[in-house]
Motif scaffolding. Structure first.
Motif, PDB file in Angstrom:
ATOM      1  N   GLY A 195      -9.598   1.229   2.038  1.00  0.00           N
ATOM      2  CA  GLY A 195      -8.548   0.472   1.838  1.00  0.00           C
ATOM      3  C   GLY A 195      -7.191   1.047   2.671  1.00  0.00           C
ATOM      4  N   ASP A 196      -6.221   0.232   3.116  1.00  0.00           N
ATOM      5  CA  ASP A 196      -5.123   0.443   3.722  1.00  0.00           C
ATOM      6  C   ASP A 196      -3.947   0.455   2.878  1.00  0.00           C
ATOM      7  OD1 ASP A 196      -5.709   1.866   6.636  1.00  0.00           O
ATOM      8  OD2 ASP A 196      -7.350   0.100   6.312  1.00  0.00           O
ATOM      9  N   GLY A 197      -2.960   0.743   3.575  1.00  0.00           N
ATOM     10  CA  GLY A 197      -1.451   0.610   2.746  1.00  0.00           C
ATOM     11  C   GLY A 197      -0.951   1.800   2.129  1.00  0.00           C
ATOM     12  N   HIS A 198      -1.680   2.270   1.266  1.00  0.00           N
ATOM     13  CA  HIS A 198      -1.415   3.584   0.338  1.00  0.00           C
ATOM     14  C   HIS A 198      -1.491   4.685   1.551  1.00  0.00           C
ATOM     15  CE1 HIS A 198      -0.489   6.699  -2.368  1.00  0.00           C
ATOM     16  NE2 HIS A 198      -1.549   7.292  -2.411  1.00  0.00           N
ATOM     17  N   ALA A 199      -2.886   4.612   2.145  1.00  0.00           N
ATOM     18  CA  ALA A 199      -3.053   5.606   3.182  1.00  0.00           C
ATOM     19  C   ALA A 199      -3.855   5.162   4.112  1.00  0.00           C
ATOM     20  CB  ALA A 199      -3.734   6.871   2.466  1.00  0.00           C
ATOM     21  N   PRO A 200      -3.943   5.445   5.349  1.00  0.00           N
ATOM     22  CA  PRO A 200      -5.007   4.687   6.015  1.00  0.00           C
ATOM     23  C   PRO A 200      -6.423   4.994   5.981  1.00  0.00           C
ATOM     24  CG  PRO A 200      -3.873   6.631   7.441  1.00  0.00           C
ATOM     25  CD  PRO A 200      -3.138   6.406   6.063  1.00  0.00           C
ATOM     26  N   GLU A 201      -7.216   4.017   5.865  1.00  0.00           N
ATOM     27  CA  GLU A 201      -8.557   4.253   5.322  1.00  0.00           C
ATOM     28  C   GLU A 201      -9.156   5.051   4.365  1.00  0.00           C
ATOM     29  OE1 GLU A 201     -12.584   4.793   8.722  1.00  0.00           O
ATOM     30  OE2 GLU A 201     -10.708   5.797   9.151  1.00  0.00           O
ATOM     31  N   GLN A 202      -8.229   4.693   3.571  1.00  0.00           N
ATOM     32  CA  GLN A 202      -8.502   5.326   2.066  1.00  0.00           C
ATOM     33  C   GLN A 202     -10.079   5.239   1.616  1.00  0.00           C
ATOM     34  OE1 GLN A 202      -6.198   6.332  -1.923  1.00  0.00           O
ATOM     35  NE2 GLN A 202      -6.177   4.488  -1.214  1.00  0.00           N
ATOM     36  N   VAL A 203     -10.614   6.045   1.331  1.00  0.00           N
ATOM     37  CA  VAL A 203     -12.063   5.973   0.930  1.00  0.00           C
ATOM     38  C   VAL A 203     -12.336   5.758  -0.643  1.00  0.00           C
ATOM     39  CG1 VAL A 203     -14.377   7.050   0.406  1.00  0.00           C
ATOM     40  CG2 VAL A 203     -13.073   7.525   2.670  1.00  0.00           C
ATOM     41  N   MET A 204     -13.152   4.527  -0.825  1.00  0.00           N
ATOM     42  CA  MET A 204     -13.498   4.426  -2.165  1.00  0.00           C
ATOM     43  C   MET A 204     -15.022   4.227  -2.386  1.00  0.00           C
ATOM     44  SD  MET A 204     -10.766   1.469  -3.124  1.00  0.00           S
ATOM     45  CE  MET A 204     -10.616   0.830  -1.653  1.00  0.00           C
ATOM     46  N   LEU A 205     -15.527   4.935  -3.322  1.00  0.00           N
ATOM     47  CA  LEU A 205     -17.172   4.989  -3.538  1.00  0.00           C
ATOM     48  C   LEU A 205     -17.281   3.968  -4.702  1.00  0.00           C
ATOM     49  CD1 LEU A 205     -17.536   8.801  -3.975  1.00  0.00           C
ATOM     50  CD2 LEU A 205     -17.728   7.288  -1.871  1.00  0.00           C
ATOM     51  N   TYR A 206     -18.255   2.879  -4.428  1.00  0.00           N
ATOM     52  CA  TYR A 206     -18.627   2.028  -5.510  1.00  0.00           C
ATOM     53  C   TYR A 206     -20.230   2.080  -5.656  1.00  0.00           C
ATOM     54  CZ  TYR A 206     -19.720  -2.665  -7.666  1.00  0.00           C
ATOM     55  OH  TYR A 206     -20.122  -3.512  -8.494  1.00  0.00           O
ATOM     56  N   CYS A 207     -20.467   2.298  -6.902  1.00  0.00           N
ATOM     57  CA  CYS A 207     -22.006   1.994  -7.341  1.00  0.00           C
ATOM     58  C   CYS A 207     -22.261   0.990  -8.004  1.00  0.00           C
ATOM     59  CB  CYS A 207     -22.231   3.164  -8.303  1.00  0.00           C
ATOM     60  SG  CYS A 207     -23.905   3.388  -8.849  1.00  0.00           S
ATOM     61  N   GLU A 208     -22.942  -0.043  -7.500  1.00  0.00           N
ATOM     62  CA  GLU A 208     -23.241  -1.359  -7.807  1.00  0.00           C
ATOM     63  C   GLU A 208     -23.930  -1.353  -9.238  1.00  0.00           C
ATOM     64  OE1 GLU A 208     -24.406  -5.744  -6.291  1.00  0.00           O
ATOM     65  OE2 GLU A 208     -24.838  -4.127  -4.984  1.00  0.00           O
ATOM     66  N   GLU A 209     -25.069  -0.501  -8.939  1.00  0.00           N
ATOM     67  CA  GLU A 209     -25.853  -0.509 -10.217  1.00  0.00           C
ATOM     68  C   GLU A 209     -25.364  -0.105 -11.599  1.00  0.00           C
ATOM     69  OE1 GLU A 209     -30.329   1.632 -11.422  1.00  0.00           O
ATOM     70  OE2 GLU A 209     -29.219   2.125  -9.493  1.00  0.00           O
ATOM     71  N   SER A 228       3.902   3.032   2.352  1.00  0.00           N
ATOM     72  CA  SER A 228       5.147   3.313   3.067  1.00  0.00           C
ATOM     73  C   SER A 228       4.996   3.129   4.781  1.00  0.00           C
ATOM     74  CB  SER A 228       5.471   4.876   2.809  1.00  0.00           C
ATOM     75  OG  SER A 228       5.820   5.131   1.577  1.00  0.00           O
ATOM     76  N   VAL A 229       6.070   2.898   5.288  1.00  0.00           N
ATOM     77  CA  VAL A 229       5.941   2.916   6.797  1.00  0.00           C
ATOM     78  C   VAL A 229       5.991   4.447   7.474  1.00  0.00           C
ATOM     79  CG1 VAL A 229       7.285   2.111   8.759  1.00  0.00           C
ATOM     80  CG2 VAL A 229       6.844   0.679   6.918  1.00  0.00           C
ATOM     81  N   PHE A 230       5.049   4.547   8.123  1.00  0.00           N
ATOM     82  CA  PHE A 230       5.139   5.701   8.887  1.00  0.00           C
ATOM     83  C   PHE A 230       6.092   6.001   9.866  1.00  0.00           C
ATOM     84  CE2 PHE A 230       2.319   8.057  11.984  1.00  0.00           C
ATOM     85  CZ  PHE A 230       2.799   9.579  11.674  1.00  0.00           C
ATOM     86  N   PRO A 231       6.867   6.871  10.118  1.00  0.00           N
ATOM     87  CA  PRO A 231       8.052   6.997  11.104  1.00  0.00           C
ATOM     88  C   PRO A 231       7.371   6.998  12.605  1.00  0.00           C
ATOM     89  CG  PRO A 231       8.540   8.575   9.514  1.00  0.00           C
ATOM     90  CD  PRO A 231       7.122   8.262   9.088  1.00  0.00           C
ATOM     91  N   GLY A 232       6.116   7.257  12.882  1.00  0.00           N
ATOM     92  CA  GLY A 232       5.434   7.007  13.963  1.00  0.00           C
ATOM     93  C   GLY A 232       4.941   5.811  14.309  1.00  0.00           C
ATOM     94  N   GLU A 233       4.888   4.983  13.351  1.00  0.00           N
ATOM     95  CA  GLU A 233       4.734   3.339  13.440  1.00  0.00           C
ATOM     96  C   GLU A 233       5.741   2.534  12.878  1.00  0.00           C
ATOM     97  OE1 GLU A 233       1.026   0.319  12.768  1.00  0.00           O
ATOM     98  OE2 GLU A 233       1.016   2.146  11.623  1.00  0.00           O
ATOM     99  N   PRO A 234       7.001   2.592  13.415  1.00  0.00           N
ATOM    100  CA  PRO A 234       8.153   2.051  12.609  1.00  0.00           C
ATOM    101  C   PRO A 234       8.022   0.585  12.240  1.00  0.00           C
ATOM    102  CG  PRO A 234       8.592   2.575  14.921  1.00  0.00           C
ATOM    103  CD  PRO A 234       7.469   3.253  14.479  1.00  0.00           C
ATOM    104  N   ASN A 235       7.363  -0.164  12.947  1.00  0.00           N
ATOM    105  CA  ASN A 235       7.272  -1.381  12.886  1.00  0.00           C
ATOM    106  C   ASN A 235       5.789  -1.895  12.254  1.00  0.00           C
ATOM    107  OD1 ASN A 235       9.570  -2.242  14.263  1.00  0.00           O
ATOM    108  ND2 ASN A 235       8.867  -1.766  16.045  1.00  0.00           N
ATOM    109  N   GLY A 236       5.078  -0.847  11.840  1.00  0.00           N
ATOM    110  CA  GLY A 236       3.889  -1.339  10.971  1.00  0.00           C
ATOM    111  C   GLY A 236       4.007  -2.325   9.905  1.00  0.00           C
ATOM    112  N   ASP A 237       2.774  -2.667   9.327  1.00  0.00           N
ATOM    113  CA  ASP A 237       2.896  -3.517   8.182  1.00  0.00           C
ATOM    114  C   ASP A 237       1.932  -2.944   7.138  1.00  0.00           C
ATOM    115  OD1 ASP A 237       3.497  -5.815   6.547  1.00  0.00           O
ATOM    116  OD2 ASP A 237       1.554  -7.125   7.565  1.00  0.00           O
ATOM    117  N   PRO A 238       2.140  -1.867   6.508  1.00  0.00           N
ATOM    118  CA  PRO A 238       1.118  -1.353   5.529  1.00  0.00           C
ATOM    119  C   PRO A 238       1.281  -2.150   4.267  1.00  0.00           C
ATOM    120  CG  PRO A 238       3.288  -0.146   5.541  1.00  0.00           C
ATOM    121  CD  PRO A 238       3.478  -0.987   6.777  1.00  0.00           C
ATOM    122  N   LEU A 239       2.120  -2.853   4.018  1.00  0.00           N
ATOM    123  CA  LEU A 239       2.114  -3.680   2.659  1.00  0.00           C
ATOM    124  C   LEU A 239       1.227  -4.689   2.992  1.00  0.00           C
ATOM    125  CD1 LEU A 239       3.041  -4.261  -0.142  1.00  0.00           C
ATOM    126  CD2 LEU A 239       4.786  -5.491   0.774  1.00  0.00           C
TER     127      LEU A 239
END
Length: 353
Positions: A195-209, A228-239
């Motif tokens: 998932g993105d937004g809070h942190a780039p490529e944040q890992v989540m683990l899902y056990c379906e069973e 948050s908007v990262f200063p290195g990507e000032p026009n980014g759209d994390p939300l």
């Protein structure tokens, strides 16, 4: 299921484990799933750590921040409830120091490999360069052009991100975790979600069973993870990225999945909580749009519109960049326009029909 609270609908979540473990203690979630907490020196004063039984020991999910207190609690665990336990792998969900800060230390101590996303590994290495004068100056200019005073911009640029340097040196190699991959840990199979937004490529683990989701900071009870908007990507759209991640989780996860978050209590009610978080961010967008309707506003001027309490430098850096994330979402949707004056000051004005 929802209940009315102060005129707003508040989601009623189920908490199978109303009590959380004290520092230095372990709690069993399920057979082969353990939980502990490591202290943080901030208002949010802990991070959740999980252990998953593996074929040759235990995989640990997240590590805590690099402080003497956090290391002391880990040593207390290794001398007590974890005594004799082999750590088979260190899984890090994302690049924030409260999750990756002790990964290098733990990998070295336990002779265990690091598993994380490419963005987390490389992003953490980039953050470690934060003391460079050129980056500090860039961050200062970033805050200034959005309306901060010299004094506040200087404090936030230098002190506000001090916590970013609380990361032990990472191992030279890692195993990449990628969206949709399958990860075998002992007898369990986990599908990787990112998932993105809070942190780039944040890992989540899902056990379906077993309907188990290690959700990191993507979804928490009561509090909204910082976006948050990262200063290195000032026009980014994390939300925008974050809201898409929430919708993906709502569509792919069952109603009764057990959410094991990075902070606070495990809960059931993922879909309802995702919808509540989306509504929360839309309300904040409404506040910005209404405030900018009559007079253009800088991002700095809009911070107290969203955050009414007094903020220290650490909190201000998050509050400012989260405010800008909402502004950038509105700009991307064409609901607010950016204005730049002759001195380079950036302000925002609501677009009227």
């Amino acid at each position: 299921m929802v209940e009315k609270t102060g005129g707003h609908e508040a989601v009623v979540l189920r908490f199978p484990f109303p009590e959380v473990p004290a520092y230095g203690e372990i709690m069993e979630i399920r057979d082969g799933i353990l939980m502990t907490r490591i202290p943080l020196p901030y208002r949010l004063d802990h991070v959740n750590i999980y252990f998953i039984r593996d074929t040759n020991g235990w995989a640990v999910v997240d590590t805590g921040i690099r402080t003497d207190e956090a290391i002391s609690v880990w040593e207390q665990l290794f001398a007590g409830p974890l005594k004799g336990m082999t750590i088979s792998k260190v899984i890090v969900t994302h690049l924030h120091p409260d999750h990756i800060g002790l990964a290098g230390w733990l990998c070295e101590r336990c002779d265990a490999p690091l598993l994380t996303s490419y963005s987390s590994f490389m992003g953490s290495l980039y953050i470690s360069l934060g003391g460079r004068e050129s980056l500090t100056r860039h961050n200062f200019d970033f805050y200034r052009c959005h309306g901060m005073t010299d004094e506040i911009a200087g404090v936030v640029a230098i002190q506000g991100n001090e916590y970013l340097r609380r990361v032990a040196e990472l191992p030279p190699t890692f195993q990449r975790l990628l969206q949709s991959d399958l990860l075998e840990i002992g007898t369990r199979t986990f599908r990787i979600y990112t998932g993105d937004g809070h942190a780039p490529e944040q890992v989540m683990l899902y056990c379906e069973e077993e309907k188990l989701l290690f959700a990191a900071d993507q979804v928490l009870e009561q509090i909204s993870p910082n976006v948050s908007v990262f200063p290195g990507e000032p026009n980014g759209d994390p939300l925008g990225h974050y809201l898409r991640s929430l919708r993906l989780m709502q569509s792919h996860m069952p109603e009764d999945v057990l959410v094991l978050p990075g902070h606070r209590r495990p809960f059931i009610g993922l879909r309802e909580r995702c919808a509540e978080l989306e509504a929360h961010h839309e309300e904040r967008c409404d506040l910005i749009r209404d405030t900018c309707r009559t007079t253009p506003q800088s991002a700095a001027a809009l911070v107290p519109v969203l955050f009414t309490r007094k903020l220290d430098a650490h909190q201000m850096s998050f509050a400012f960049t989260e405010t800008l994330a909402h502004i950038n979402r509105l700009v991307r949707r064409g609901e607010v326009e950016q204005l730049v004056d002759a001195e380079g000051l950036i302000t925002y004005r609501t677009v009227t029909a």
